[in-house]
Design a protein around this motif. Structure first.
Motif, mmCIF file in Angstrom:
data_model
loop_
_atom_site.group_PDB
_atom_site.id
_atom_site.type_symbol
_atom_site.label_atom_id
_atom_site.label_comp_id
_atom_site.label_asym_id
_atom_site.label_seq_id
_atom_site.Cartn_x
_atom_site.Cartn_y
_atom_site.Cartn_z
ATOM 1 N N ASP A 260 0.828 -1.210 0.000
ATOM 2 C CA ASP A 260 0.000 0.000 0.000
ATOM 3 C C ASP A 260 0.861 1.259 0.000
ATOM 4 O OD1 ASP A 260 -2.204 -1.634 0.044
ATOM 5 O OD2 ASP A 260 -2.492 -1.493 2.223
ATOM 6 N N ARG A 261 1.965 1.209 0.737
ATOM 7 C CA ARG A 261 2.818 2.398 0.833
ATOM 8 C C ARG A 261 3.578 2.653 -0.469
ATOM 9 N NH1 ARG A 261 5.342 2.484 7.020
ATOM 10 N NH2 ARG A 261 3.324 2.417 8.101
ATOM 11 N N ILE A 262 4.072 1.589 -1.105
ATOM 12 C CA ILE A 262 4.819 1.826 -2.340
ATOM 13 C C ILE A 262 3.883 2.235 -3.475
ATOM 14 C CG2 ILE A 262 6.704 0.295 -1.679
ATOM 15 C CD1 ILE A 262 5.616 -1.813 -3.555
ATOM 16 N N ARG A 263 2.621 1.827 -3.396
ATOM 17 C CA ARG A 263 1.668 2.309 -4.397
ATOM 18 C C ARG A 263 1.501 3.822 -4.264
ATOM 19 N NH1 ARG A 263 -2.370 0.800 -7.850
ATOM 20 N NH2 ARG A 263 -4.039 2.332 -8.084
ATOM 21 N N ARG A 264 1.396 4.297 -3.024
ATOM 22 C CA ARG A 264 1.302 5.738 -2.807
ATOM 23 C C ARG A 264 2.566 6.443 -3.291
ATOM 24 N NH1 ARG A 264 0.672 8.938 2.952
ATOM 25 N NH2 ARG A 264 2.945 8.754 2.961
#
Length: 643
Positions: A260-264
């Motif tokens: 989720d964080r790397i998508r952001r």
């Protein structure tokens, strides 16, 4: 059977050190610069495609802005003009690039301060000094100048003399003096505390970074993190904001949270190569865990900017295809992903280029990745039984990469041609691979077994090998590092300092030797540990190499034991060697792990080749396989011996 296919970009070749002349000697903002580069054109595989990369540093942002100019051959030299020095630039670094080959002046690079009339611009000496603090100072491997603390200190002193109020210089000067052992830790802390009280510009990234580093040195990590977070919120597209976001991603506690964080991150920093790298790391993790569904879902979830017809990064698609191709049930899916990657690379999109990558570097990265994807595509088609289509894909790979196509890639083409009954074409590829020094074991075996007249085919093979000699020597000279590591100073945990050349290695019978004592010989150091599987696999080849040069008095081969997790390292290594009596090569112990640390080793086995002056000329990480190691190691040793 086909051996390997590339899942990422190929390795970069090393420096060759020509001569670069810069005119005028004192470049001015907005004015042109003329360059004259002199080097033997035979050093480059593509001598008509030579570029000058210009890395322009300003006094606010951490990373440089990269530019390039194509150099035109004029007799024995290459010439070109940079139309205008950027108005915000204070310091320029230069290197020469030709495809995957480059000349960075043996790690020293070339440089120029930017001047205002007769005075260097504010921050010029500072950025020049910082460039001598190694890769960590620039954050970029492409501009990782060889570290030189003495030169850095000298330039920081000049910066203080010309611009005494330049705050980042003061912070850096205190740090360099401490690293050189000139001031104590208490003196450093007192200086940093005083500097933190001075007025500063909260909108200047370099000043924010200087304060943050000082706070961390003082043990105030939370204050440093808050300072960086506040700056990132004010300037969300800055270099520091990207680093803060990367740190946030790295702090994820579960793979799902990381996803989720790397998508952001990918949504916020669309041109950052770190987005694709983090996605690749996560996909690799899922694949190692056997969770193919999660890997596929991760690739498919890669964010694409609104209104853009694009795809996940081709390197990510290629990686997934490489993993799937070995399973018959997944061949169709592998074909889908690799064709997706190839289509995505058909259009050259420089809009996605990071600011700190020169256009010529980025175009080569795209060309290289496209070649790799064609190689993977060919392998998928070959596994599907579509041999003729596979041959066309392999040929396209070689067409794109030319002299930079690897031995594995040429082997894929040769094998497919032989499988298609096109024997002479297959042998022609094998001859080309052998004559250019790129042939791997299966290619050589196929060639040697292609004729019943063993004497004639062996004679032709030896003739082709002799043709490869100039190309091999050229590549070896390009790989030479010219790193005087033995003269570098390091600090122990207790605060004392030592030169790497004086660090002690201990023999199994208790004698102590230093690397400085071995000057006058060509030295091979192989860092290893008993628990390291690849180290053990490489040992029979190391034994053969040792036996080959055992009677050569000016060659010293040492296996340096390090990183053992036992109380009595000496006894532990003795038992290991006793259980392997065929190993007679010399073994020494790095009991304090100072030598392995000084050489910057991050994984083993790692080998270093030192010339007679104790200068590191070659480095090899991992083990390339017995079929190539002895030949490559011998070529390096013989070159350093002057044979």
């Amino acid at each position: 059977m086909m051996r390997t296919i590339a899942a990422a970009v190929l390795l970069t070749l090393g420096a060759i050190a020509g001569q670069l002349q810069v005119q005028p000697a004192r470049p001015q903002s907005g004015k042109p610069i003329e360059f004259n580069y002199v080097a033997d054109a035979e050093y480059f595989s593509e001598p008509d495609s030579v570029w000058l990369c210009i890395y322009a540093f300003d006094d606010s942002r951490f990373y440089p802005t990269a530019w390039d100019i194509r150099l035109e051959r004029k007799g024995t030299s290459y010439r070109g003009t940079f139309s205008a020095v950027p108005s915000d630039a204070v310091f320029l670094l230069f290197r020469i690039v030709s495809g995957r080959e480059y000349d960075d002046n043996r790690g020293r690079y070339w440089d120029a301060l930017v001047w205002n009339g007769s005075t260097p611009k504010i921050g010029a000496y500072f950025r020049q000094a910082i460039s001598y603090l190694g890769q960590g100072a620039s954050g970029l491997p492409s501009v990782a100048r060889r570290a030189d603390l003495d030169r850095a200190k000298e330039l920081l002193q000049r910066s203080i003399e010309t611009h005494p109020d330049h705050l980042p210089t003061k912070f850096a000067y205190a740090g360099v003096r401490f690293d050189r052992g000139e001031i104590s830790r208490s003196d450093l802390d007192e200086t940093l505390q005083r500097l933190l009280q001075l007025p500063w510009d909260s909108t200047n990234e370099m000043q924010v970074r200087s304060r943050s580093r000082a706070l961390r040195l003082l043990g105030r990590d939370s204050d440093a993190a808050e300072l960086e977070r506040h700056y990132a919120e004010r300037f969300p597209t800055s270099d520091l904001a990207e680093e803060v976001e990367r740190a946030y991603c790295a702090a994820a506690r579960t793979p799902e949270e990381f996803r989720d964080r790397i998508r952001r991150f990918a949504e916020r920093f669309t041109s950052s190569p770190n987005a694709a790298k983090m996605y690749t790391d996560l996909v690799a993790y899922y694949l190692q865990q056997g969770n193919g569904d999660a890997a596929i879902a991760t690739v498919n979830s890669y964010p694409v900017p609104p209104g853009v017809t694009s795809s996940p990064p081709p390197a990510l698609l290629n990686m997934l295809a490489v993993t799937m191709v070995r399973q018959d049930s997944l061949l169709k899916l592998a074909q889908q992903y690799i064709e997706w990657a190839v289509r995505a690379l058909e259009t050259e999109n420089l809009d996605a280029k990071p600011r700190y990558v020169a256009p010529c570097e980025y175009r080569w990265q795209l060309r290289e990745l496209r070649g790799i994807c064609y190689d993977t595509w060919g392998y998928v088609l070959y596994r599907m039984g579509r041999t003729d289509d596979a041959i066309e894909a392999f040929r396209q790979c070689e067409h794109l990469l030319g002299p930079f196509a690897s031995g594995d890639m040429l082997e894929h083409l040769s094998e497919a041609l032989m499988a298609a009954g096109r024997r002479e074409e297959s042998l022609a590829v094998a001859r080309r691979a052998i004559a250019t020094g790129r042939a791997i074991g299966p290619t050589v075996m196929r060639f040697l077994q292609s004729s019943a007249d063993t004497a004639a085919i062996r004679a032709e093979y030896e003739s082709l090998r002799m043709q490869a000699r100039p190309a091999k020597l050229r590549r070896l000279r390009q790989e030479m590092l010219a790193q005087p590591l033995l003269e570098m100073q390091f600090r122990r945990n207790d605060g004392s300092t030592f030169l790497l050349g004086d660090a002690v290695l201990t023999t199994l019978d208790g004698r102590q030797i230093s690397l400085r004592q071995l000057k006058g010989k060509v030295v091979v150091l192989d860092f290893w540990a008993t628990w390291c599987g690849p180290c053990r696999v490489s040992m029979p080849s190391m034994q053969k190499l040792y036996e080959k040069y055992r009677s050569t008095s000016d060659v010293e081969i040492l296996l340096v034991n390090c990183w053992e997790r036992v109380d009595d390292r000496t006894e532990h290594v003795r038992k290991f060697l006793a259980s392997n009596p065929s190993y007679t090569f010399p073994v020494v112990l790095d009991l304090r792990d100072e030598v392995v640390s000084g050489f910057g080793v991050t994984g083993i086995p790692t080998k270093f080749y030192l010339d007679r002056d104790g200068v590191v000329q070659f480095k090899e990480v991992g083990f390339p396989g017995a079929d190539v190691f002895i030949e490559e190691a011998s070529d390096r040793i013989d070159l350093l011996l002057g044979r």
